[in-house]
Design a protein around this motif. Structure first.
Motif, PDB file in Angstrom:
ATOM      1  N   UNK A  56       0.861  -1.176   0.000  1.00  0.00           N
ATOM      2  CA  UNK A  56       0.000   0.000   0.000  1.00  0.00           C
ATOM      3  C   UNK A  56       0.900   1.230   0.000  1.00  0.00           C
ATOM      4  N   UNK A  57       0.703   2.089  -1.014  1.00  0.00           N
ATOM      5  CA  UNK A  57       1.541   3.279  -1.162  1.00  0.00           C
ATOM      6  C   UNK A  57       0.691   4.536  -1.078  1.00  0.00           C
ATOM      7  N   UNK A  58       1.258   5.549  -0.441  1.00  0.00           N
ATOM      8  CA  UNK A  58       0.672   6.892  -0.454  1.00  0.00           C
ATOM      9  C   UNK A  58       1.705   7.867  -0.974  1.00  0.00           C
ATOM     10  N   UNK A  59       1.251   8.752  -1.864  1.00  0.00           N
ATOM     11  CA  UNK A  59       2.092   9.848  -2.341  1.00  0.00           C
ATOM     12  C   UNK A  59       1.568  11.136  -1.724  1.00  0.00           C
ATOM     13  N   UNK A  60       2.469  11.916  -1.129  1.00  0.00           N
ATOM     14  CA  UNK A  60       2.084  13.135  -0.421  1.00  0.00           C
ATOM     15  C   UNK A  60       2.637  14.361  -1.143  1.00  0.00           C
ATOM     16  N   UNK A  61       1.799  15.366  -1.276  1.00  0.00           N
ATOM     17  CA  UNK A  61       2.227  16.670  -1.791  1.00  0.00           C
ATOM     18  C   UNK A  61       1.571  17.725  -0.907  1.00  0.00           C
ATOM     19  N   UNK A  62       2.380  18.330  -0.047  1.00  0.00           N
ATOM     20  CA  UNK A  62       1.810  19.249   0.939  1.00  0.00           C
ATOM     21  C   UNK A  62       0.883  18.495   1.865  1.00  0.00           C
ATOM     22  N   UNK A  63      -0.333  19.009   2.054  1.00  0.00           N
ATOM     23  CA  UNK A  63      -1.306  18.351   2.915  1.00  0.00           C
ATOM     24  C   UNK A  63      -2.162  17.331   2.158  1.00  0.00           C
ATOM     25  N   UNK A  64      -1.950  17.225   0.878  1.00  0.00           N
ATOM     26  CA  UNK A  64      -2.745  16.306   0.068  1.00  0.00           C
ATOM     27  C   UNK A  64      -2.010  14.990  -0.136  1.00  0.00           C
ATOM     28  N   UNK A  65      -2.776  13.923  -0.279  1.00  0.00           N
ATOM     29  CA  UNK A  65      -2.163  12.629  -0.584  1.00  0.00           C
ATOM     30  C   UNK A  65      -3.132  11.802  -1.427  1.00  0.00           C
ATOM     31  N   UNK A  66      -2.565  10.834  -2.136  1.00  0.00           N
ATOM     32  CA  UNK A  66      -3.355   9.870  -2.895  1.00  0.00           C
ATOM     33  C   UNK A  66      -2.812   8.485  -2.596  1.00  0.00           C
ATOM     34  N   UNK A  67      -3.690   7.512  -2.493  1.00  0.00           N
ATOM     35  CA  UNK A  67      -3.304   6.168  -2.052  1.00  0.00           C
ATOM     36  C   UNK A  67      -3.699   5.133  -3.079  1.00  0.00           C
TER      37      UNK A  67
END
Length: 455
Positions: free
Chosen positions: A354-365
């Motif tokens: 399971x991966x999450x990519x974070x950019x600032x306060x936003x993320x997508x999983x």
């Protein structure tokens, strides 16, 4: 009488609009039938509505025989024929205006909307199927007249939806496969399953045939029927479409008509959907078909209008299957990464990544949960992981290996390295991290580093 209700799209009436001169013009509209006409049956009549840059919002009905009297028709330009499918309610397709506008943006061309609604609008599906042959004969005669007036068959592109895809194939077969291109959008399945190539769309019907599948387990046709067949989400159930009959008409039509909306999005260049040639959807999801070696130096094939970069390769390869996945809503495109990992741990563990990519306060999983992955001493693993959102820049990555172990001790898993390669954005940097110690079922976060060129 066999009834196939609820396949048609919702109707709308297109008003006449002012021409480029600003003066109101008399436009010719797509045939709009009442339901009782479909119930009683109609007699086939094929209308051809011409749209060009000079009359983009105002269709003009063509005379099938006196082409020289049609000043808007420029036979030196490419011509696209747009052919609808079965219309059980008699209503015009909601997408006609949209596809006309988008095709006109691709290049200067004639767009001819083939209105055979009086043959397609019938509660008896068998009658509509039978009418495809007669409608194809009518179109064949018109195209021969075009050729006699100087048009090149190779400059003709037929775009057929559902039953219209087979109608286009019949025209192509009548012309010995000499027309330039046929695009089939989820060719109709009922009455065509098990049909011979002569009885349906097939690659010999044009110089190049591309097909998009979205509903092969219902109203669409299974198998390969073009030089390249695109299978959205495997060609079966589409994300966001209802799963139960209690959703009403949408349950029946959503998967089938998704082919049109995907193609419109591709024409609009907002989707830019990359497809990956592969022997099966399962192999694609398992990350086994992400290189597109046969297409280099070009990229993997992209769904849409312009196939010039891949055409020669596809013709050389023969019939090719290509797969992609989508989101449930516009712009449909998923963001794909190839994830390569090398693990070195003492105990054998099985789990999903399971991966999450974070950019600032936003993320997508995203979760690679199709199968359990084996983690042991010096194991190399390659995964396809796709995200619904394209977040940039990526400032942090979170990783969790879920093993389902909720009772015993948490075992440690050592990652010698992990590398994320953006598949559709070659200009973006690869993201790596080296020598990570994590516990199963526990998320670990890290900042991505530039990748070592030796890996």
């Amino acid at each position: 009488m066999l009834l196939w209700p609820l396949i048609g799209l919702v109707a709308f009436l297109r008003p006449c609009k002012a021409g480029q001169s600003g003066v109101d013009e008399q436009c010719d509209d797509f045939t709009d039938l009442d339901f009782h006409e479909c119930f009683l049956g109609t007699t086939l009549n094929v209308k051809l509505l011409l749209y060009t840059k000079a009359n983009l919002h105002c269709g003009r009905q063509m005379n099938h025989h006196q082409l020289s009297s049609q000043p808007l028709l420029n036979l030196s330009l490419p011509t696209a024929f747009v052919i609808h499918g079965y219309r059980p309610t008699g209503a015009p397709p909601v997408w006609v205006d949209h596809i006309v506008q988008l095709l006109s943006e691709q290049q200067d061309m004639n767009v001819l909307v083939v209105d055979w609604n009086r043959g397609a609008a019938n509660l008896n599906y068998f009658t509509a199927v039978a009418n495809t042959r007669q409608a194809a004969s009518n179109l064949t005669g018109f195209i021969l007249n075009m050729q006699a007036e100087g048009a090149s068959l190779s400059s003709i592109h037929m775009i057929g939806v559902s039953l219209g895809a087979h109608l286009a194939g019949f025209v192509g077969a009548n012309l010995k496969g000499k027309i330039g291109r046929i695009t089939g959008l989820d060719p109709a399945g009922p009455m065509f399953t098990g049909a011979t190539p002569e009885e349906r769309l097939d690659p010999s019907d044009a110089m190049f045939v591309d097909v998009l599948h979205t509903d092969m387990n219902s109203f669409g046709l299974q198998g390969q029927h073009g030089h390249i067949d695109y299978y959205a989400n495997g060609g079966f159930d589409q994300p966001g479409c209802p799963k139960t009959i209690f959703s009403g008409k949408s349950y029946f039509v959503c998967d089938h008509q998704r082919s049109v909306f995907l193609y419109l999005c591709a024409l609009n260049r907002t989707c830019n959907i990359t497809a990956y040639p592969c022997s099966s959807y399962s192999d694609f999801l398992d990350g086994r078909c992400l290189q597109c070696e046969a297409f280099k130096p070009a990229s993997c094939p992209v769904l849409g209008y312009d196939v010039s970069k891949w055409r020669d390769t596809l013709l050389r390869l023969g019939q090719t299957k290509a797969y992609f996945t989508t989101t449930a809503t516009l712009p449909y495109k998923k963001v794909s990464y190839r994830v390569d990992m090398v693990t070195w741990n003492q105990y054998l563990r099985w789990g999903v990544v399971i991966l999450r990519l974070h950019s600032g306060k936003n993320f997508t999983e995203a979760c690679a949960d199709r199968r359990l992955i084996r983690f042991e001493q010096y194991t190399s693993t390659r995964l396809l992981i796709q995200f619904d959102e394209d977040l940039q820049p990526i400032q942090k990555i979170s990783l969790r290996i879920a093993t389902g172990n909720v009772i015993g001790p948490r075992y440690k898993i050592r990652l010698l390295h992990i590398r994320l390669t953006p598949l559709e954005e070659p200009d973006r940097p690869l993201m790596c991290r080296y020598d990570i110690i994590l516990e199963e079922n526990i998320e670990v976060a890290f900042r991505p580093l530039p990748c070592d060129s030796r890996l």
